[in-house]
Design an enzyme around this catalytic site. Structure first.
Site, PDB file in Angstrom:
ATOM      1  N   ASN A   5      -9.455   1.464  12.355  1.00  0.00           N
ATOM      2  CA  ASN A   5      -8.315   1.389  13.270  1.00  0.00           C
ATOM      3  C   ASN A   5      -8.396   2.569  14.229  1.00  0.00           C
ATOM      4  OD1 ASN A   5      -7.007  -0.872  12.378  1.00  0.00           O
ATOM      5  ND2 ASN A   5      -5.476   0.212  11.194  1.00  0.00           N
TER       6      ASN A   5
ATOM      7  N   CYS B   9      -1.833  15.082   3.599  1.00  0.00           N
ATOM      8  CA  CYS B   9      -3.041  15.083   2.775  1.00  0.00           C
ATOM      9  C   CYS B   9      -3.917  16.256   3.197  1.00  0.00           C
ATOM     10  CB  CYS B   9      -3.800  13.771   2.957  1.00  0.00           C
ATOM     11  SG  CYS B   9      -5.277  13.668   1.922  1.00  0.00           S
TER      12      CYS B   9
ATOM     13  N   LEU C  46     -16.162   5.538   0.979  1.00  0.00           N
ATOM     14  CA  LEU C  46     -17.532   6.054   1.122  1.00  0.00           C
ATOM     15  C   LEU C  46     -17.827   6.389   2.592  1.00  0.00           C
ATOM     16  CD1 LEU C  46     -20.106   6.589  -0.496  1.00  0.00           C
ATOM     17  CD2 LEU C  46     -20.814   4.244   0.013  1.00  0.00           C
ATOM     18  N   HIS C  47     -17.856   5.387   3.420  1.00  0.00           N
ATOM     19  CA  HIS C  47     -17.960   5.501   4.885  1.00  0.00           C
ATOM     20  C   HIS C  47     -19.283   6.032   5.432  1.00  0.00           C
ATOM     21  CE1 HIS C  47     -13.885   4.460   4.367  1.00  0.00           C
ATOM     22  NE2 HIS C  47     -13.446   5.664   4.099  1.00  0.00           N
TER      23      HIS C  47
ATOM     24  N   GLY D 202      -2.248  10.474   1.319  1.00  0.00           N
ATOM     25  CA  GLY D 202      -2.539  11.346   0.184  1.00  0.00           C
ATOM     26  C   GLY D 202      -3.726  10.899  -0.651  1.00  0.00           C
ATOM     27  N   GLU D 203      -4.238  11.834  -1.452  1.00  0.00           N
ATOM     28  CA  GLU D 203      -5.346  11.561  -2.373  1.00  0.00           C
ATOM     29  C   GLU D 203      -4.746  11.431  -3.779  1.00  0.00           C
ATOM     30  OE1 GLU D 203      -8.698  10.884  -2.819  1.00  0.00           O
ATOM     31  OE2 GLU D 203      -8.036  11.019  -4.899  1.00  0.00           O
TER      32      GLU D 203
ATOM     33  N   CYS E 187       0.874  -1.170   0.000  1.00  0.00           N
ATOM     34  CA  CYS E 187       0.000   0.000   0.000  1.00  0.00           C
ATOM     35  C   CYS E 187       0.915   1.224   0.000  1.00  0.00           C
ATOM     36  CB  CYS E 187      -0.860  -0.057   1.258  1.00  0.00           C
ATOM     37  SG  CYS E 187      -1.855   1.396   1.505  1.00  0.00           S
TER      38      CYS E 187
ATOM     39  N   CYS F 142      -3.116   4.493   7.906  1.00  0.00           N
ATOM     40  CA  CYS F 142      -2.292   5.448   7.182  1.00  0.00           C
ATOM     41  C   CYS F 142      -1.943   6.682   8.008  1.00  0.00           C
ATOM     42  CB  CYS F 142      -3.036   5.788   5.891  1.00  0.00           C
ATOM     43  SG  CYS F 142      -3.330   7.456   5.478  1.00  0.00           S
TER      44      CYS F 142
ATOM     45  N   CYS G 246      -8.558   9.597  10.012  1.00  0.00           N
ATOM     46  CA  CYS G 246      -7.267   9.285   9.404  1.00  0.00           C
ATOM     47  C   CYS G 246      -6.163  10.154   9.996  1.00  0.00           C
ATOM     48  CB  CYS G 246      -7.392   9.520   7.902  1.00  0.00           C
ATOM     49  SG  CYS G 246      -5.831   9.567   7.038  1.00  0.00           S
TER      50      CYS G 246
HETATM   51  S1  SF4 Z   1      -8.197   8.909   4.307  1.00  0.00           S
HETATM   52 FE1  SF4 Z   1      -6.980   9.315   2.473  1.00  0.00          FE
HETATM   53  S2  SF4 Z   1      -7.981  11.124   1.594  1.00  0.00           S
HETATM   54 FE2  SF4 Z   1      -8.697  11.013   3.713  1.00  0.00          FE
HETATM   55  S3  SF4 Z   1      -7.255  12.309   4.855  1.00  0.00           S
HETATM   56 FE3  SF4 Z   1      -6.466  10.195   4.939  1.00  0.00          FE
HETATM   57  S4  SF4 Z   1      -5.019  10.090   3.249  1.00  0.00           S
HETATM   58 FE4  SF4 Z   1      -6.314  11.866   2.875  1.00  0.00          FE
END
Ligand code: SF4
Length: 356
Positions: A299, A117, A224-225, A168-169, A110, A343, A124
């Protein structure tokens, strides 16, 4: 301008570099194979390029200086790496050692596409720390090359699947992500099958349309969430700018054009998006699409005190009810919980200690 990191260059760009150096065209192919196929980390390893050529090359170009500065290994075999970049910034990537059908090894990585981000998703850790900069194509593939290099020294299987689901996106750094995908898929590079590459977006509708138009046969996943604008906006600020109507229209466009099933990720949060009502909302939202919902028990993130991981039974009850409602779904295997698997958690922790 051509990037000085050779890992950012495709063969055509290497041919340009070689031409500038007044060397023969076949050197570009050799260079490409060393850099992208064999993951060299030192110029001296490129044994058939000649000392003079390499000395000239090293005056203006480098191999990216990505360095693994931390490695955490989970009890379940998941490994998390923190890589330092040439400017001192750092990104994370996670290696998941799955065993698929017939116990065939299927190492999946991954990777990150940006440092930090800007999207600010509340669940996140990366989203809490803000955006720093985009990664170059070389810094993206560099995550795979550095980990593969390490795996090779340990006699382990190399990486077979790549998921753009780290920091990141990806659609906000689309040009570099697109280039990285092409490099990874190149038969003289890593030769990773295009269908073994997936990209996850928080819902950048324009990016989804671009992917559909690009013809890249990768797998699309959408975070989506929540299935209503009011609920989704509470946990994903991007929903204020790109509401569900716009997002779903882009998904339909993608599906018509790419003719591929879409995965929707649903981070299950206790008491937030796990009710019977939420299941009906999901059903209504997704009924027109050929899709699969990936349920991910969230998480825990230390800095977000309002998000709680659901109990195992609540997760399986939710999945059962969703299936009963006619929605294809599965629960994602839990990986790396003991090593800050989500992440941005490792980078956040190390940054707090002032280690970069
Ligand atoms: S989930 Fe992805 S898009 Fe959302 S803040 Fe975290 S890294 Fe950025």
């Amino acid at each position: 301008m051509i990037d000085s990191n050779l890992r950012s260059l495709n063969e055509e760009e290497m041919a340009h570099v070689v031409k500038e150096m007044k060397a023969q065209r076949f050197r570009a192919k050799q260079l490409f194979e060393w850099v992208h196929g064999k993951n060299v980390t030192e110029f001296a390893e490129m044994s058939n390029l000649g000392k003079n050529f390499l000395a000239d090359l090293s005056k203006n170009y480098d191999l990216g200086h990505n360095k693994i500065i931390k490695r955490q290994v989970s009890a379940d075999g998941t490994e998390k790496y923190l890589l330092e970049l040439s400017d001192g910034e750092a990104v994370e990537c996670v290696l998941m050692r799955y065993r698929g059908d017939f116990s065939k090894k299927r190492n999946t990585i991954c990777v990150s596409s940006q440092v930090g981000c800007a999207m600010g998703c509340t669940f996140c850790a990366t989203g809490q720390s803000g955006f720093v900069r985009n990664l170059s194509a070389g810094e993206i593939v560099g995550q795979i090359y550095e980990v593969n290099h390490l795996l090779a020294t340990e006699g382990a299987e190399s990486i077979g699947n790549v998921v753009f689901m780290g920091m990141g996106e990806p659609f906000l750094n689309w040009d570099n992500v697109y280039k990285a995908i092409k490099l990874l898929n190149d038969k003289n590079g890593q030769n990773i099958g295009i269908r073994r590459i997936s990209l996850s977006t928080c819902g950048i509708a324009e990016g989804i349309r671009k992917l559909a138009d690009s013809g890249l046969d990768i797998t699309l996943a959408v975070s989506l969430h929540a299935a209503t604008d009011s609920e989704r906006s509470k946990i994903m600020p991007i929903n204020e700018r790109i509401p569900l109507g716009e997002l779903m229209a882009a998904c339909s466009y993608y599906q018509k054009k790419a003719k591929k099933r879409i995965t929707f990720e649903y981070a299950l949060m206790a008491g937030k998006n796990d009710s019977a009502g939420n299941i009906m909302e999901l059903k209504n939202l997704l009924k027109e699409l050929d899709c699969h919902v990936n349920i991910i028990p969230v998480n825990p993130v230390a800095d977000t005190k309002s998000i709680f991981r659901p109990e195992k039974k609540a997760v399986s009850d939710f999945a059962k009810a969703l299936k009963k409602a006619g929605i294809n779904c599965s629960v994602r295997e839990e990986k790396g919980l003991d090593i800050d698997g989500a992440c941005g958690q490792l980078r956040g922790k190390i940054a707090k200690k002032g280690l970069f």
